[in-house]
Design a protein around this motif. Structure first.
Motif, mmCIF file in Angstrom:
data_model
loop_
_atom_site.group_PDB
_atom_site.id
_atom_site.type_symbol
_atom_site.label_atom_id
_atom_site.label_comp_id
_atom_site.label_asym_id
_atom_site.label_seq_id
_atom_site.Cartn_x
_atom_site.Cartn_y
_atom_site.Cartn_z
ATOM 1 N N VAL A 126 0.871 -1.178 0.000
ATOM 2 C CA VAL A 126 0.000 0.000 0.000
ATOM 3 C C VAL A 126 0.906 1.226 0.000
ATOM 4 O O VAL A 126 1.293 1.730 1.058
ATOM 5 C CB VAL A 126 -0.937 0.031 1.232
ATOM 6 N N PRO A 127 1.302 1.728 -1.170
ATOM 7 C CA PRO A 127 2.222 2.868 -1.218
ATOM 8 C C PRO A 127 1.599 4.120 -0.629
ATOM 9 O O PRO A 127 0.402 4.363 -0.793
ATOM 10 C CB PRO A 127 2.498 3.031 -2.719
ATOM 11 N N ASP A 128 2.425 4.886 0.047
ATOM 12 C CA ASP A 128 1.955 6.110 0.698
ATOM 13 C C ASP A 128 2.011 7.269 -0.294
ATOM 14 O O ASP A 128 2.867 8.137 -0.202
ATOM 15 C CB ASP A 128 2.828 6.392 1.924
ATOM 16 N N ILE A 129 1.073 7.262 -1.263
ATOM 17 C CA ILE A 129 1.029 8.330 -2.272
ATOM 18 C C ILE A 129 0.179 9.461 -1.726
ATOM 19 O O ILE A 129 -1.038 9.344 -1.597
ATOM 20 C CB ILE A 129 0.458 7.803 -3.607
ATOM 21 N N ARG A 130 0.820 10.567 -1.398
ATOM 22 C CA ARG A 130 0.123 11.678 -0.752
ATOM 23 C C ARG A 130 -0.339 12.744 -1.725
ATOM 24 O O ARG A 130 -1.192 13.572 -1.379
ATOM 25 C CB ARG A 130 1.029 12.301 0.301
ATOM 26 N N GLY A 131 0.234 12.775 -2.909
ATOM 27 C CA GLY A 131 -0.170 13.795 -3.872
ATOM 28 C C GLY A 131 0.247 13.412 -5.278
ATOM 29 O O GLY A 131 1.191 12.649 -5.480
ATOM 30 N N ALA A 132 -0.498 13.935 -6.256
ATOM 31 C CA ALA A 132 -0.178 13.696 -7.660
ATOM 32 C C ALA A 132 -0.441 14.973 -8.443
ATOM 33 O O ALA A 132 -1.506 15.591 -8.290
ATOM 34 C CB ALA A 132 -1.006 12.547 -8.227
ATOM 35 N N VAL A 133 0.531 15.363 -9.245
ATOM 36 C CA VAL A 133 0.413 16.556 -10.096
ATOM 37 C C VAL A 133 0.418 16.081 -11.541
ATOM 38 O O VAL A 133 1.435 15.584 -12.027
ATOM 39 C CB VAL A 133 1.566 17.547 -9.831
ATOM 40 N N LEU A 134 -0.717 16.227 -12.210
ATOM 41 C CA LEU A 134 -0.889 15.724 -13.572
ATOM 42 C C LEU A 134 -0.963 16.926 -14.508
ATOM 43 O O LEU A 134 -1.912 17.706 -14.462
ATOM 44 C CB LEU A 134 -2.160 14.884 -13.663
ATOM 45 N N VAL A 135 0.041 17.079 -15.353
ATOM 46 C CA VAL A 135 0.208 18.296 -16.149
ATOM 47 C C VAL A 135 -0.036 18.009 -17.627
ATOM 48 O O VAL A 135 0.680 17.211 -18.242
ATOM 49 C CB VAL A 135 1.622 18.894 -15.952
ATOM 50 N N ASP A 153 11.560 29.640 -9.589
ATOM 51 C CA ASP A 153 11.070 29.595 -8.205
ATOM 52 C C ASP A 153 9.726 30.298 -8.030
ATOM 53 O O ASP A 153 8.938 29.923 -7.159
ATOM 54 C CB ASP A 153 12.101 30.229 -7.261
ATOM 55 N N THR A 154 9.455 31.320 -8.841
ATOM 56 C CA THR A 154 8.236 32.102 -8.650
ATOM 57 C C THR A 154 7.055 31.577 -9.454
ATOM 58 O O THR A 154 5.966 32.128 -9.370
ATOM 59 C CB THR A 154 8.484 33.569 -9.055
ATOM 60 N N TYR A 155 7.249 30.526 -10.222
ATOM 61 C CA TYR A 155 6.193 29.968 -11.066
ATOM 62 C C TYR A 155 5.060 29.433 -10.192
ATOM 63 O O TYR A 155 5.294 28.734 -9.203
ATOM 64 C CB TYR A 155 6.789 28.863 -11.932
ATOM 65 N N ILE A 156 3.821 29.757 -10.538
ATOM 66 C CA ILE A 156 2.684 29.397 -9.698
ATOM 67 C C ILE A 156 2.568 27.893 -9.480
ATOM 68 O O ILE A 156 2.207 27.433 -8.384
ATOM 69 C CB ILE A 156 1.363 29.963 -10.282
ATOM 70 N N LEU A 157 2.895 27.098 -10.510
ATOM 71 C CA LEU A 157 2.782 25.648 -10.341
ATOM 72 C C LEU A 157 3.780 25.127 -9.318
ATOM 73 O O LEU A 157 3.471 24.218 -8.541
ATOM 74 C CB LEU A 157 2.970 24.949 -11.697
ATOM 75 N N ILE A 158 4.993 25.715 -9.300
ATOM 76 C CA ILE A 158 5.981 25.357 -8.271
ATOM 77 C C ILE A 158 5.427 25.672 -6.886
ATOM 78 O O ILE A 158 5.534 24.866 -5.953
ATOM 79 C CB ILE A 158 7.299 26.120 -8.503
ATOM 80 N N GLN A 159 4.829 26.847 -6.737
ATOM 81 C CA GLN A 159 4.284 27.241 -5.437
ATOM 82 C C GLN A 159 3.174 26.298 -4.991
ATOM 83 O O GLN A 159 3.096 25.909 -3.827
ATOM 84 C CB GLN A 159 3.768 28.682 -5.504
ATOM 85 N N VAL A 160 2.314 25.901 -5.912
ATOM 86 C CA VAL A 160 1.211 24.980 -5.590
ATOM 87 C C VAL A 160 1.761 23.619 -5.178
ATOM 88 O O VAL A 160 1.285 23.003 -4.217
ATOM 89 C CB VAL A 160 0.252 24.850 -6.792
ATOM 90 N N ILE A 161 2.784 23.136 -5.886
ATOM 91 C CA ILE A 161 3.376 21.850 -5.546
ATOM 92 C C ILE A 161 4.022 21.891 -4.162
ATOM 93 O O ILE A 161 3.840 20.978 -3.332
ATOM 94 C CB ILE A 161 4.424 21.451 -6.598
ATOM 95 N N LEU A 162 4.772 22.955 -3.869
ATOM 96 C CA LEU A 162 5.419 23.067 -2.554
ATOM 97 C C LEU A 162 4.389 23.159 -1.444
ATOM 98 O O LEU A 162 4.579 22.577 -0.365
ATOM 99 C CB LEU A 162 6.331 24.291 -2.540
ATOM 100 N N ASN A 163 3.296 23.868 -1.677
ATOM 101 C CA ASN A 163 2.219 23.954 -0.677
ATOM 102 C C ASN A 163 1.571 22.590 -0.458
ATOM 103 O O ASN A 163 1.218 22.224 0.666
ATOM 104 C CB ASN A 163 1.166 24.977 -1.103
ATOM 105 N N MET A 164 1.404 21.824 -1.543
ATOM 106 C CA MET A 164 0.843 20.478 -1.420
ATOM 107 C C MET A 164 1.727 19.602 -0.528
ATOM 108 O O MET A 164 1.249 18.902 0.365
ATOM 109 C CB MET A 164 0.704 19.834 -2.802
ATOM 110 N N ILE A 165 3.036 19.661 -0.791
ATOM 111 C CA ILE A 165 3.970 18.853 0.002
ATOM 112 C C ILE A 165 3.983 19.310 1.462
ATOM 113 O O ILE A 165 4.023 18.485 2.384
ATOM 114 C CB ILE A 165 5.382 18.915 -0.603
ATOM 115 N N ALA A 166 3.899 20.610 1.676
ATOM 116 C CA ALA A 166 3.896 21.136 3.050
ATOM 117 C C ALA A 166 2.651 20.650 3.815
ATOM 118 O O ALA A 166 2.729 20.345 5.008
ATOM 119 C CB ALA A 166 3.928 22.657 3.031
ATOM 120 N N ARG A 167 1.520 20.589 3.124
ATOM 121 C CA ARG A 167 0.290 20.103 3.780
ATOM 122 C C ARG A 167 0.353 18.625 4.090
ATOM 123 O O ARG A 167 -0.273 18.140 5.033
ATOM 124 C CB ARG A 167 -0.914 20.386 2.886
ATOM 125 N N GLY A 168 1.125 17.880 3.261
ATOM 126 C CA GLY A 168 1.196 16.434 3.450
ATOM 127 C C GLY A 168 2.065 16.030 4.614
ATOM 128 O O GLY A 168 2.037 14.915 5.072
#
Length: 242
Positions: free
Chosen positions: A122-131, A227-242
């Motif tokens: 049961v892998p601990d997959i906490r988030g997925a970003v599909l682009v 670093d300022t790209y919105i998708l980078i910010q969203v990904i980092l926020n996702m990881i921080a919440r996880g």
């Protein structure tokens, strides 16, 4: 645009819809693909120069079955794993975050619909970003892409994430899914992203759709080096919440 809308398209229009290089803003055709390869290659070189890495780690027996691992600059006993799967129409123990672009997003989506109990894990997959992904492969059968893949209808159905979405169990519901699409992706790529995110949501998954302005199928992922790209910010926020 409904899932069956592509059936009404003429062959040339369908070819165009599933040829991302025809929709690129800055360049067209092979020039867009070459520029994209140059951009991601340069980004990879910068990453290798600035971080500790372990390259070409085998995970299978075939020549192409290799991983490049990049480690944080600061030593840490625990850190999340972020797995990026590149695009190219399939030719080219800690919490895990998946990220895939184009055909890579399709592969990441297939990971989400895998019945892992068959494998005893049961892998601990906490988030997925599909682009800018593909989630229904049937239209591809009628384009140049299938000249090399030679997919049958049965294979396309079996490997379409849109058709294998399962009702979210508690572990899956805890996995945050971000479906990102470019303003200048083709209408078919945009339709697939919208319909797939809606289908996930209906099945109880935690999912959001991010429609990114001003970018196309290529620079939507190239800009991850900024670093300022919105998708980078969203990904980092996702990881921080996880």
């Amino acid at each position: 645009m409904s899932r069956g809308r592509w059936r009404d398209m003429a062959a040339e229009e369908l070819q165009q819809q599933y040829s991302p290089s025809r929709w690129a803003r800055r360049l067209r055709g092979d020039a867009a693909v070459r520029a994209h390869i140059e951009a991601v290659t340069a980004g990879t070189q910068r990453a290798r120069a600035g971080t500790r890495s372990s390259l070409h780690v085998p995970y299978g027996e075939a020549d192409g079955e290799r991983l490049d691992l990049y480690f944080p600059a600061e030593p840490s006993e625990t850190f999340p794993a972020f797995v990026y799967i590149h695009g190219g129409y399939w030719q080219c123990l800690r919490g895990i975050y998946l990220c895939g672009h184009s055909a890579g997003a399709h592969l990441a989506a297939m990971v989400l619909c895998t019945d892992w109990t068959e494998f005893g894990v049961v892998p601990d997959i906490r988030g997925a970003v599909l682009v800018s992904g593909l989630y229904d492969l049937e239209p591809i059968l009628h384009t140049y892409v299938n000249d090399a893949l030679n997919m049958s209808w049965e294979v396309a159905q079996r490997n379409s994430p849109m058709l294998c979405i399962t009702q979210a169990v508690p572990a899956a519901a805890a996995c945050e899914v971000l479906v990102a699409v470019a303003q200048h992706d083709s209408p078919e790529f945009r339709r697939q992203s919208q319909e797939y995110s809606q289908a996930l949501r209906s099945a109880g998954w935690s999912v959001s759709l991010l429609d990114l302005a001003t970018v196309d199928h290529f620079d939507i992922i190239e800009k991850l080096s900024e670093d300022t790209y919105i998708l980078i910010q969203v990904i980092l926020n996702m990881i921080a919440r996880g």
